[in-house]
Design a protein around this motif. Sequence first.
Motif, PDB file in Angstrom:
ATOM      1  N   VAL A 147       0.863  -1.177   0.000  1.00  0.00           N
ATOM      2  CA  VAL A 147       0.000   0.000   0.000  1.00  0.00           C
ATOM      3  C   VAL A 147       0.898   1.225   0.000  1.00  0.00           C
ATOM      4  N   GLY A 148       0.668   2.095  -0.971  1.00  0.00           N
ATOM      5  CA  GLY A 148       1.466   3.313  -1.078  1.00  0.00           C
ATOM      6  C   GLY A 148       1.136   4.305   0.026  1.00  0.00           C
ATOM      7  N   ASP A 149       1.952   5.332   0.152  1.00  0.00           N
ATOM      8  CA  ASP A 149       1.745   6.367   1.173  1.00  0.00           C
ATOM      9  C   ASP A 149       0.393   7.054   1.013  1.00  0.00           C
ATOM     10  N   ASP A 150      -0.097   7.117  -0.214  1.00  0.00           N
ATOM     11  CA  ASP A 150      -1.388   7.759  -0.473  1.00  0.00           C
ATOM     12  C   ASP A 150      -2.558   6.777  -0.356  1.00  0.00           C
ATOM     13  N   GLY A 151      -2.276   5.529   0.046  1.00  0.00           N
ATOM     14  CA  GLY A 151      -3.339   4.541   0.230  1.00  0.00           C
ATOM     15  C   GLY A 151      -3.643   3.700  -0.998  1.00  0.00           C
ATOM     16  N   THR A 152      -2.986   3.985  -2.116  1.00  0.00           N
ATOM     17  CA  THR A 152      -3.235   3.198  -3.326  1.00  0.00           C
ATOM     18  C   THR A 152      -2.545   1.839  -3.228  1.00  0.00           C
ATOM     19  N   LEU A 153      -3.152   0.873  -3.872  1.00  0.00           N
ATOM     20  CA  LEU A 153      -2.593  -0.462  -3.873  1.00  0.00           C
ATOM     21  C   LEU A 153      -1.483  -0.549  -4.913  1.00  0.00           C
ATOM     22  N   LEU A 154      -0.355  -1.117  -4.510  1.00  0.00           N
ATOM     23  CA  LEU A 154       0.774  -1.313  -5.404  1.00  0.00           C
ATOM     24  C   LEU A 154       0.976  -2.811  -5.568  1.00  0.00           C
ATOM     25  N   VAL A 155       0.914  -3.280  -6.813  1.00  0.00           N
ATOM     26  CA  VAL A 155       1.081  -4.694  -7.107  1.00  0.00           C
ATOM     27  C   VAL A 155       2.293  -4.838  -8.015  1.00  0.00           C
ATOM     28  N   ALA A 156       3.181  -5.769  -7.681  1.00  0.00           N
ATOM     29  CA  ALA A 156       4.374  -6.004  -8.497  1.00  0.00           C
ATOM     30  C   ALA A 156       3.959  -6.200  -9.948  1.00  0.00           C
TER      31      ALA A 156
END
Length: 187
Positions: A147-156
Amino acid sequence: MAIVLSVSGSPSAASRTARLLRHLDARLADQGHDVIPLDVRTLPAEALLGADVTHPAIAEAAALFARADGVVIGTPVYKAAYSGLLKSLLDLLPQYALEGKTVLPLATGGTTAHVLAIDYALRPVLASMGAAHITPGWFTLDKDIAVGDDGTLLVASGTAEALTQVVDRFSAALGGVPRPALLAATG
């Protein structure tokens, strides 16, 4: 388009599984499907553990399954099996709650040792519940979800591409992605 029930079987409020499902829900919605999220952890524990099929929340969950054309089942894998919370709900549904439905099984876990949990633990239960079509599922390692600092999901990136293909195949099975678009996406 189709009504899709997106079920998270994670007991955790900060669940990677649920976050991943909600991320994939957006893709399905963009493809024209009406997506209904269901986090099993929000159902009353007393009703789940007491097998109270008459409880209004359990009856409502069963009605959501009945309404859906397709079901996405997401679960964390613990000790080579899908979550006990998910099992509790599936046990309370009618025997053929998935009859005539297209189902996409997804799982998350900490090690590749759990990859086969979808095929050897979850898929047989889904089939026994009458699923018309169980599309190929996908196992995502926890380390590939952040989860990014802004709350967005980060997927490889490799995982994101594989999940896109899996979700698009599920959508195509529901009639949501035209075959030429799917073929172009898969190369």
